[in-house]
Design a protein around this motif. Structure first.
Motif, mmCIF file in Angstrom:
data_model
loop_
_atom_site.group_PDB
_atom_site.id
_atom_site.type_symbol
_atom_site.label_atom_id
_atom_site.label_comp_id
_atom_site.label_asym_id
_atom_site.label_seq_id
_atom_site.Cartn_x
_atom_site.Cartn_y
_atom_site.Cartn_z
ATOM 1 N N VAL A 25 0.863 -1.174 0.000
ATOM 2 C CA VAL A 25 0.000 0.000 0.000
ATOM 3 C C VAL A 25 0.904 1.230 0.000
ATOM 4 N N MET A 26 0.574 2.211 -0.818
ATOM 5 C CA MET A 26 1.361 3.449 -0.878
ATOM 6 C C MET A 26 0.829 4.450 0.154
ATOM 7 N N PRO A 27 1.718 5.306 0.661
ATOM 8 C CA PRO A 27 1.281 6.302 1.651
ATOM 9 C C PRO A 27 0.201 7.223 1.079
ATOM 10 N N ALA A 28 -0.715 7.635 1.944
ATOM 11 C CA ALA A 28 -1.748 8.597 1.546
ATOM 12 C C ALA A 28 -1.068 9.910 1.148
ATOM 13 N N GLY A 29 -1.765 10.693 0.367
ATOM 14 C CA GLY A 29 -1.207 11.987 -0.041
ATOM 15 C C GLY A 29 -0.615 11.953 -1.437
ATOM 16 N N TYR A 30 -0.436 10.753 -1.993
ATOM 17 C CA TYR A 30 0.062 10.622 -3.357
ATOM 18 C C TYR A 30 -1.108 10.363 -4.298
ATOM 19 N N ARG A 31 -0.891 10.681 -5.559
ATOM 20 C CA ARG A 31 -1.771 10.276 -6.658
ATOM 21 C C ARG A 31 -0.900 9.442 -7.592
ATOM 22 N N LEU A 32 -1.530 8.726 -8.515
ATOM 23 C CA LEU A 32 -0.735 7.931 -9.457
ATOM 24 C C LEU A 32 0.291 8.794 -10.182
ATOM 25 N N ASP A 33 -0.078 10.021 -10.514
ATOM 26 C CA ASP A 33 0.843 10.880 -11.266
ATOM 27 C C ASP A 33 1.880 11.577 -10.392
ATOM 28 N N THR A 34 1.806 11.404 -9.056
ATOM 29 C CA THR A 34 2.818 12.016 -8.194
ATOM 30 C C THR A 34 3.702 10.986 -7.485
#
Length: 196
Positions: free
Chosen positions: A103-112
């Motif tokens: 799971v990726m940390p919250a606060g990111y989007r796919l493009d970031t």
């Protein structure tokens, strides 16, 4: 130290499982081939490389939970190459292809999110889902998982719910955690219950 997990709302609590509605979240994932009990180590090295800076911007990401594992059979999903671990397999479940996710940390989007340099790592969004989840402790073995998966599937059917897709195996602790303190879960998406 608290580790970030995907957000969910508890919909229902049953003696055999919890019904949770997960918000969308991002994952980094990889496919590996081997037996159920050993693919986790192989995939962990690949995905840990990505979050520890093996990406174009050399950005280090925080470790999150869970690491999920599921069989690759029946997913029918093609993942787009973009810039925790789930495990799935095909075949009889002893040896096959598994998809493991961080799971990726919250606060990111796919493009970031940082772009992976390892072509075995892909990024994608998990959509919002209604999941039946059974929590248990113990060793990370196929036999332990299968026992808990069976109990989960039996419990959701007895509750009148319909499973969708392949169950997932979720691990929340590092390998050095004593087996009796480990938090493990088996989860499966379920169809929305029909209104009474």
């Amino acid at each position: 130290m608290a580790v970030e997990e995907p957000n969910y709302t508890l919909v229902q609590s049953d003696p055999d499982f919890e019904l949770r509605r997960y918000a969308p979240y991002l994952v980094a994932e990889t496919r590996v081939t081997g037996d159920f009990d050993s693919v986790g180590n192989q995939a962990f090295r690949i995905l840990a490389g990505y979050i520890f800076g093996d990406n174009r911007s050399q950005t280090k990401l925080e470790m999150t939970a869970p690491v999920t594992q599921t069989t690759a059979e029946g997913t029918g999903e093609r993942l787009e190459m973009t810039a925790p671990v789930i495990q799935r397999s095909d075949g009889d479940g002893t040896s096959g292809t598994y998809v493991l996710s961080f799971v990726m940390p919250a606060g990111y989007r796919l493009d970031t999110l940082p772009v992976p340099t390892d072509p075995r790592v892909t990024l994608r969004e998990e959509p919002s889902r209604l999941m039946a989840v059974r929590r248990y402790s113990g060793r990370w073995t196929r036999s332990n998982y299968l026992e808990q998966e069976s109990r989960l599937l039996r419990g959701i059917r007895q509750a009148g719910l319909q499973p969708i897709g392949t169950p997932r195996y979720a691990r929340y602790n590092p390998p050095f955690t004593p087996w009796f303190l480990r938090r493990n879960e088996v989860m499966v998406e379920v169809a929305e219950p029909s209104a009474p």
